[in-house]
Motif scaffolding. Structure first.
Motif, short mmCIF file in Angstrom:
data_model
loop_
_atom_site.label_atom_id
_atom_site.label_comp_id
_atom_site.label_asym_id
_atom_site.label_seq_id
_atom_site.Cartn_x
_atom_site.Cartn_y
_atom_site.Cartn_z
N ILE A 245 62.33 3.08 48.30
CA ILE A 245 63.03 3.69 47.19
C ILE A 245 62.13 4.71 46.50
CG2 ILE A 245 64.16 3.25 44.97
CD1 ILE A 245 65.59 2.21 47.55
N SER A 246 62.67 5.85 46.17
CA SER A 246 61.89 6.91 45.54
C SER A 246 62.64 7.50 44.36
CB SER A 246 61.57 8.02 46.56
OG SER A 246 60.82 9.05 45.97
N PHE A 247 61.95 7.68 43.23
CA PHE A 247 62.48 8.35 42.06
C PHE A 247 61.46 9.38 41.59
CE2 PHE A 247 65.40 4.71 41.38
CZ PHE A 247 66.53 5.40 40.97
N MET A 248 61.94 10.37 40.83
CA MET A 248 61.00 11.25 40.14
C MET A 248 60.16 10.41 39.17
SD MET A 248 63.41 14.52 39.18
CE MET A 248 64.42 15.32 40.42
N LEU A 249 58.88 10.73 39.09
CA LEU A 249 58.01 10.02 38.17
C LEU A 249 58.40 10.29 36.72
CD1 LEU A 249 54.45 10.43 39.70
CD2 LEU A 249 55.48 8.26 39.02
N ALA A 250 58.26 9.27 35.87
CA ALA A 250 58.39 9.49 34.44
C ALA A 250 57.43 10.60 34.03
CB ALA A 250 58.07 8.20 33.68
N ARG A 251 57.86 11.50 33.19
CA ARG A 251 57.05 12.69 32.89
C ARG A 251 55.66 12.35 32.37
NH1 ARG A 251 61.61 17.09 30.75
NH2 ARG A 251 63.09 16.65 32.44
N PRO A 252 55.48 11.32 31.50
CA PRO A 252 54.11 11.00 31.08
C PRO A 252 53.24 10.46 32.21
CG PRO A 252 55.72 10.16 29.49
CD PRO A 252 56.49 10.58 30.71
#
Length: 376
Positions: A245-252
């Motif tokens: 599973i892959s998501f964009m990283l949380a911006r911080p």
């Protein structure tokens, strides 16, 4: 029957056939929730991504023949580029990185099924995005039991409008989701639709004892996996669920700019026991991230020279550079730590234990640290 209702039925059928949509409550939520309402601002279609040039994106807006059918494909649809740019903001193409999207429906419903919800549970969602998954949660639980946090005010504003258009008014917050929502705690479930390097202590502090957290644990070498943790006695314990599973990283949690690269002629050189090509394997790369969790990987190919795979540990201010020398890999390391030594040692342990897949990995989080290992 309206076109979008037919498309919703087709989508629910495909998700059911694929094993993603298993319970009648979530199937009804998919049937009743028009995904296209959450894409009224358009989406970006990928172009030029198959060759050697940069990946480009061009807007697809309502009125385009592709817009409505695409809203019901099992695809992630990019809705923001470079942190500020929406599809309506440009004409032509843009060559920047995506920063927000509508997640592919099969992953959305898989995560909702994995939450194991019961009636009356309170849920905190980290990352509102377009609001589609928020709407599904509202359908299942009721608006008053759903809170969603979004770091980007413009994204949150668009989601609020789409949720209202579909008849939902959950509690929406603009803020850093890594801090959770102390004012609304405790929650029965916390679910994150962004990737994190570490499960924030705020999340399990805001989860009821016996409650669960569902989030994707990532690294800067870009391997990741979905984790489900149960909260108990000030800590959280669980396992990875598998599926890459892959998501964009949380911006911080995005990696910092690297700045000036180290002098790769410095340091100590030896023959590598494990080459950089071993990290082409998703699970091996995840193991490397456990050993060197704040390490970025880049490839450098000087004119007429050999490709070097460079690993830079931001925290330790150390680095390793690997190159293929004939049939063997050579590693040169510099700085106060030996990055590749750590990676090789951890991967050797993993290989001796039979190279288990990620669904055999265990995760424990306390206020002081996060530990990931595998079930031996």
């Amino acid at each position: 029957m309206s076109d979008d209702k037919t498309l919703r039925e087709d989508l629910a059928g495909r998700l059911t056939a694929g094993g993603h949509l298993r319970s009648p409550q979530w199937r009804q939520a998919v049937l009743d929730t028009p995904r296209h309402e959450f894409l009224r601002g358009g989406y970006f279609r990928r172009v030029d991504g198959t060759g050697t040039g940069p990946t480009g994106w061009e807007p697809v807006m309502p009125g385009d023949a592709a817009w409505l059918p695409a809203s019901y494909t099992d695809d992630s649809l990019v809705t923001q580029i470079a942190g500020t740019i929406a599809p309506a903001d440009i004409q032509g193409r843009i060559f920047r990185s995506p920063t927000s999207s509508s997640t592919l429906p099969s992953l959305v419903v898989r995560m909702l099924e994995e939450l194991r919800l019961d009636d009356g549970m309170r849920v905190l969602e980290i990352g509102t995005g377009t609001g589609y998954s928020t709407a599904l949660l509202c359908h299942r639980l009721g608006d008053d039991l759903v809170t969603s946090i979004e770091i980007d005010e413009d994204v949150s504003t668009r989601a609020r409008a789409a949720l209202g258009a579909t008849g939902h008014i959950p509690r929406l917050i603009v803020g850093n989701g890594l801090d959770g929502d102390p004012d609304g705690a405790p929650y029965d479930r916390i679910v994150a639709t962004c990737g994190v390097l570490d499960i924030p202590a705020a999340w399990f502090a805001q989860t009821r004892p016996g409650g669960q957290i569902l989030a994707t644990v990532c690294g800067w070498m870009y391997s990741s996996e979905l984790a489900r943790l149960t909260v108990d006695d000030g800590a959280a314990h669980g396992r990875l669920l598998g599926g890459q599973i892959s998501f964009m990283l949380a911006r911080p949690h995005l990696p910092p700019p690297l700045g000036m690269l180290p002098d790769l002629d410095d340091g100590e050189e030896r023959e590598a026991v494990i080459g950089a090509d071993a990290l082409d394997h998703w699970t091996a790369r995840f193991v490397a991230q456990i050993a060197a969790p704040r390490t970025q990987r880049i490839r450098i190919q000087p004119p007429g020279g050999e490709t070097q795979h460079v690993f830079i540990d931001v925290d330790a201010e150390s680095w390793a550079a690997l190159r293929l020398d004939g049939a063997h890999w050579t590693v040169r390391q510099g700085g106060p730590d030996r990055v590749w030594d750590r990676i090789e040692e951890h991967m050797a342990h993993w290989q001796r234990d039979g190279s288990p897949d990620l669904d055999r990995f265990l995760i424990t989080v306390t206020p002081d640290q996060q530990t990931i290992t595998w079930d031996r």
